[in-house]
Design a protein around this motif. Structure first.
Motif, PDB file in Angstrom:
ATOM      1  N   HIS A 262       0.814  -1.217   0.000  1.00  0.00           N
ATOM      2  CA  HIS A 262       0.000   0.000   0.000  1.00  0.00           C
ATOM      3  C   HIS A 262       0.849   1.269   0.000  1.00  0.00           C
ATOM      4  CE1 HIS A 262      -3.670  -2.332   0.556  1.00  0.00           C
ATOM      5  NE2 HIS A 262      -3.062  -2.999   1.523  1.00  0.00           N
ATOM      6  N   GLU A 263       2.172   1.084  -0.119  1.00  0.00           N
ATOM      7  CA  GLU A 263       3.113   2.203  -0.179  1.00  0.00           C
ATOM      8  C   GLU A 263       2.892   3.188   0.975  1.00  0.00           C
ATOM      9  OE1 GLU A 263       2.730   3.819  -4.118  1.00  0.00           O
ATOM     10  OE2 GLU A 263       3.773   2.123  -5.036  1.00  0.00           O
ATOM     11  N   LEU A 264       2.808   2.639   2.190  1.00  0.00           N
ATOM     12  CA  LEU A 264       2.569   3.446   3.378  1.00  0.00           C
ATOM     13  C   LEU A 264       3.861   4.103   3.861  1.00  0.00           C
ATOM     14  CD1 LEU A 264       0.355   0.922   5.400  1.00  0.00           C
ATOM     15  CD2 LEU A 264      -0.442   2.796   3.943  1.00  0.00           C
ATOM     16  N   THR A 265       3.743   5.313   4.384  1.00  0.00           N
ATOM     17  CA  THR A 265       4.885   5.937   5.060  1.00  0.00           C
ATOM     18  C   THR A 265       5.097   5.236   6.394  1.00  0.00           C
ATOM     19  OG1 THR A 265       3.540   7.565   6.243  1.00  0.00           O
ATOM     20  CG2 THR A 265       4.287   8.154   4.007  1.00  0.00           C
ATOM     21  N   TRP A 266       6.245   5.464   7.015  1.00  0.00           N
ATOM     22  CA  TRP A 266       6.485   4.878   8.337  1.00  0.00           C
ATOM     23  C   TRP A 266       5.431   5.350   9.332  1.00  0.00           C
ATOM     24  CZ3 TRP A 266       9.284   0.819   9.039  1.00  0.00           C
ATOM     25  CH2 TRP A 266      10.373   0.550   8.212  1.00  0.00           C
ATOM     26  N   GLU A 267       5.026   6.615   9.234  1.00  0.00           N
ATOM     27  CA  GLU A 267       4.017   7.142  10.154  1.00  0.00           C
ATOM     28  C   GLU A 267       2.669   6.463   9.938  1.00  0.00           C
ATOM     29  OE1 GLU A 267       2.301  11.449  11.744  1.00  0.00           O
ATOM     30  OE2 GLU A 267       3.550  11.356   9.943  1.00  0.00           O
ATOM     31  N   GLN A 268       2.287   6.292   8.681  1.00  0.00           N
ATOM     32  CA  GLN A 268       1.017   5.627   8.386  1.00  0.00           C
ATOM     33  C   GLN A 268       1.022   4.182   8.860  1.00  0.00           C
ATOM     34  OE1 GLN A 268       1.137   6.412   4.176  1.00  0.00           O
ATOM     35  NE2 GLN A 268      -0.486   7.966   4.282  1.00  0.00           N
ATOM     36  N   TRP A 269       2.129   3.506   8.615  1.00  0.00           N
ATOM     37  CA  TRP A 269       2.225   2.096   9.024  1.00  0.00           C
ATOM     38  C   TRP A 269       2.253   1.980  10.547  1.00  0.00           C
ATOM     39  CZ3 TRP A 269       6.470  -1.178  10.821  1.00  0.00           C
ATOM     40  CH2 TRP A 269       6.119  -2.544  10.825  1.00  0.00           C
ATOM     41  N   ALA A 270       2.987   2.862  11.214  1.00  0.00           N
ATOM     42  CA  ALA A 270       3.048   2.840  12.678  1.00  0.00           C
ATOM     43  C   ALA A 270       1.660   3.007  13.282  1.00  0.00           C
ATOM     44  CB  ALA A 270       3.980   3.940  13.183  1.00  0.00           C
ATOM     45  N   HIS A 271       0.814   3.817  12.646  1.00  0.00           N
ATOM     46  CA  HIS A 271      -0.554   3.999  13.141  1.00  0.00           C
ATOM     47  C   HIS A 271      -1.327   2.679  13.068  1.00  0.00           C
ATOM     48  CE1 HIS A 271      -4.243   6.045  14.171  1.00  0.00           C
ATOM     49  NE2 HIS A 271      -4.829   5.618  13.057  1.00  0.00           N
ATOM     50  N   ARG A 272      -1.131   1.917  11.992  1.00  0.00           N
ATOM     51  CA  ARG A 272      -1.795   0.609  11.875  1.00  0.00           C
ATOM     52  C   ARG A 272      -1.249  -0.368  12.914  1.00  0.00           C
ATOM     53  NH1 ARG A 272      -3.009  -1.089   5.621  1.00  0.00           N
ATOM     54  NH2 ARG A 272      -3.939   0.884   4.918  1.00  0.00           N
ATOM     55  N   VAL A 273       0.064  -0.377  13.083  1.00  0.00           N
ATOM     56  CA  VAL A 273       0.671  -1.266  14.083  1.00  0.00           C
ATOM     57  C   VAL A 273       0.166  -0.903  15.472  1.00  0.00           C
ATOM     58  CG1 VAL A 273       2.844  -1.962  15.171  1.00  0.00           C
ATOM     59  CG2 VAL A 273       2.725  -1.714  12.678  1.00  0.00           C
ATOM     60  N   GLN A 274       0.037   0.396  15.744  1.00  0.00           N
ATOM     61  CA  GLN A 274      -0.475   0.855  17.037  1.00  0.00           C
ATOM     62  C   GLN A 274      -1.876   0.320  17.300  1.00  0.00           C
ATOM     63  OE1 GLN A 274       0.046   5.104  18.072  1.00  0.00           O
ATOM     64  NE2 GLN A 274      -2.187   5.141  18.378  1.00  0.00           N
ATOM     65  N   LYS A 275      -2.748   0.376  16.291  1.00  0.00           N
ATOM     66  CA  LYS A 275      -4.107  -0.149  16.447  1.00  0.00           C
ATOM     67  C   LYS A 275      -4.083  -1.648  16.734  1.00  0.00           C
ATOM     68  CE  LYS A 275      -7.012   3.048  13.820  1.00  0.00           C
ATOM     69  NZ  LYS A 275      -7.978   3.157  12.695  1.00  0.00           N
ATOM     70  N   TYR A 276      -3.194  -2.340  16.038  1.00  0.00           N
ATOM     71  CA  TYR A 276      -3.081  -3.788  16.246  1.00  0.00           C
ATOM     72  C   TYR A 276      -2.577  -4.097  17.656  1.00  0.00           C
ATOM     73  CZ  TYR A 276      -1.203  -8.514  15.891  1.00  0.00           C
ATOM     74  OH  TYR A 276      -0.909  -9.826  16.125  1.00  0.00           O
ATOM     75  N   LEU A 277      -1.535  -3.398  18.088  1.00  0.00           N
ATOM     76  CA  LEU A 277      -0.996  -3.632  19.429  1.00  0.00           C
ATOM     77  C   LEU A 277      -2.034  -3.317  20.504  1.00  0.00           C
ATOM     78  CD1 LEU A 277       2.641  -2.198  19.168  1.00  0.00           C
ATOM     79  CD2 LEU A 277       1.904  -4.584  18.989  1.00  0.00           C
TER      80      LEU A 277
ATOM     81  N   LEU B   1       8.929   2.641  15.965  1.00  0.00           N
ATOM     82  CA  LEU B   1       8.556   2.446  17.370  1.00  0.00           C
ATOM     83  C   LEU B   1       8.324   3.776  18.106  1.00  0.00           C
ATOM     84  CD1 LEU B   1      10.545  -0.613  18.786  1.00  0.00           C
ATOM     85  CD2 LEU B   1       8.215  -0.504  17.891  1.00  0.00           C
ATOM     86  N   PRO B   2       9.136   4.816  17.874  1.00  0.00           N
ATOM     87  CA  PRO B   2       8.863   6.089  18.570  1.00  0.00           C
ATOM     88  C   PRO B   2       7.541   6.734  18.165  1.00  0.00           C
ATOM     89  CG  PRO B   2      11.132   6.015  17.769  1.00  0.00           C
ATOM     90  CD  PRO B   2      10.413   4.869  17.128  1.00  0.00           C
ATOM     91  N   LEU B   3       6.938   6.270  17.063  1.00  0.00           N
ATOM     92  CA  LEU B   3       5.682   6.850  16.597  1.00  0.00           C
ATOM     93  C   LEU B   3       4.460   6.170  17.202  1.00  0.00           C
ATOM     94  CD1 LEU B   3       6.607   7.114  12.794  1.00  0.00           C
ATOM     95  CD2 LEU B   3       6.746   8.920  14.527  1.00  0.00           C
ATOM     96  N   ILE B   4       4.677   5.064  17.918  1.00  0.00           N
ATOM     97  CA  ILE B   4       3.562   4.306  18.501  1.00  0.00           C
ATOM     98  C   ILE B   4       3.250   4.854  19.888  1.00  0.00           C
ATOM     99  CG2 ILE B   4       2.844   2.033  19.340  1.00  0.00           C
ATOM    100  CD1 ILE B   4       4.518   0.827  17.085  1.00  0.00           C
ATOM    101  N   GLU B   5       1.986   5.217  20.106  1.00  0.00           N
ATOM    102  CA  GLU B   5       1.575   5.849  21.362  1.00  0.00           C
ATOM    103  C   GLU B   5       0.404   5.103  21.986  1.00  0.00           C
ATOM    104  OE1 GLU B   5       0.552   9.766  20.047  1.00  0.00           O
ATOM    105  OE2 GLU B   5       2.638  10.475  20.052  1.00  0.00           O
ATOM    106  N   GLY B   6       0.210   5.322  23.290  1.00  0.00           N
ATOM    107  CA  GLY B   6      -0.976   4.835  23.980  1.00  0.00           C
ATOM    108  C   GLY B   6      -0.957   3.374  24.377  1.00  0.00           C
ATOM    109  N   ILE B   7       0.192   2.701  24.245  1.00  0.00           N
ATOM    110  CA  ILE B   7       0.310   1.300  24.644  1.00  0.00           C
ATOM    111  C   ILE B   7       0.924   1.238  26.037  1.00  0.00           C
ATOM    112  CG2 ILE B   7       1.257  -0.954  24.047  1.00  0.00           C
ATOM    113  CD1 ILE B   7      -0.770   0.170  22.022  1.00  0.00           C
ATOM    114  N   LYS B   8       0.270   0.559  26.947  1.00  0.00           N
ATOM    115  CA  LYS B   8       0.752   0.504  28.333  1.00  0.00           C
ATOM    116  C   LYS B   8       1.992  -0.375  28.474  1.00  0.00           C
ATOM    117  CE  LYS B   8      -3.782   1.277  30.500  1.00  0.00           C
ATOM    118  NZ  LYS B   8      -4.550   1.424  29.237  1.00  0.00           N
ATOM    119  N   ALA B   9       2.044  -1.462  27.720  1.00  0.00           N
ATOM    120  CA  ALA B   9       3.177  -2.386  27.831  1.00  0.00           C
ATOM    121  C   ALA B   9       4.448  -1.744  27.282  1.00  0.00           C
ATOM    122  CB  ALA B   9       2.872  -3.667  27.055  1.00  0.00           C
ATOM    123  N   GLU B  10       5.574  -2.211  27.787  1.00  0.00           N
ATOM    124  CA  GLU B  10       6.864  -1.815  27.221  1.00  0.00           C
ATOM    125  C   GLU B  10       6.985  -2.427  25.822  1.00  0.00           C
ATOM    126  OE1 GLU B  10      11.656  -2.231  28.251  1.00  0.00           O
ATOM    127  OE2 GLU B  10      10.143  -3.172  29.545  1.00  0.00           O
TER     128      GLU B  10
END
Length: 248
Positions: free
Chosen positions: A175-190, A216-225
């Motif tokens: 989907h030719e995602l930027t790192w920021e766009q992809w990090a947002h998807r990973v964040q939702k999954y996590l 990884l620095p772009l992922i927010e709101g996850i309680k776990a390390e």
């Protein structure tokens, strides 16, 4: 002690001898492309080439990108040919390797075992989840250091889709995602996985772990390390060798 490990992935088959005292490859790994279609016979030929490259004649641990029951039988095949389902991989691969002792396990489980022994999960108790991001998303779940086999959390439903179709590195590329766009998807999954399992630690593995600083620095709101895998994309090879040594 040295044992040979092979990691079968959706894009490549790679392997090398492993020093089990240090959890390190003793030689530069050798890799061939995963054949397409990735049928049992074609993949077995690739494994034979990898092992033969080193002239190895001892036990071999082999990972597979799907559920493996009884250390032998393949039950799912999301990113390889469906002909693998119900195949006795241990028998097939052992025969193709000329009768060498073969051990087969899920690829993410192998990576997790290696990271818990030698990498980012060493000496960690409680609930730990290793997630490998690549052609799909693999998972390895540990409770106080004990592995729960074949969790396959990459196939959880996320926004109406198989999670790995949205958040794998293949999805990023397709989907030719930027790192920021992809990090947002990973964040939702996590966040979804965290809601279900409440881990103390997420270990992010797969080839993309080499570029952890980009997302990884772009992922927010996850309680776990959240930490990158220390063995990076060699974790599966090391874990496969560890399991083969245990079986031997």
């Amino acid at each position: 002690m040295q044992i040979f490990g092979v990691d079968i992935g959706g894009s490549g088959i790679k392997g090398a001898p492993v020093d089990l005292d240090r959890g390190e490859l003793t030689e530069e790994r050798y890799k061939v492309l995963t054949p397409h279609p990735a049928t049992p016979d074609a993949v077995a030929d690739g494994v034979k080439e990898v092992v033969g490259h080193f002239g190895w004649t001892g036990p071999v641990g082999i990972t597979f990108p799907g559920v493996v029951t009884g250390g032998a039988t393949i039950r799912t095949a999301a990113n390889v040919d469906k002909a693998w389902i119900d195949t006795d991989a241990r028998a097939l691969l052992g025969e193709r390797l000329g009768g060498l002792p073969v051990t087969v396990l899920n690829d993410a489980d192998a990576a997790g075992v290696a990271e818990m022994q030698f990498g980012a999960g060493r000496d960690r108790r409680g609930t730990v989840l290793l997630l490998t991001f690549g052609t799909g998303i693999g998972s390895a779940l540990f409770a106080d250091g004990e592995l729960v086999l074949n969790t396959e959390l990459g196939h959880l439903e996320l926004n109406g889709h198989d999670a790995e179709k949205r958040a794998s590195t293949k999805a990023k590329e397709d989907h030719e995602l930027t790192w920021e766009q992809w990090a947002h998807r990973v964040q939702k999954y996590l966040a979804h996985v965290e809601m279900l399992f409440s881990p103390e630690l997420f270990i992010i593995g797969g080839g993309v772990s080499r570029k952890a600083d980009k997302f990884l620095p772009l992922i927010e709101g996850i309680k776990a390390e959240i930490v990158p895998a220390q063995l990076q994309n060699n974790a599966g090879i090391v874990g496969a060798a560890m399991r083969a040594a245990k079986s031997a």
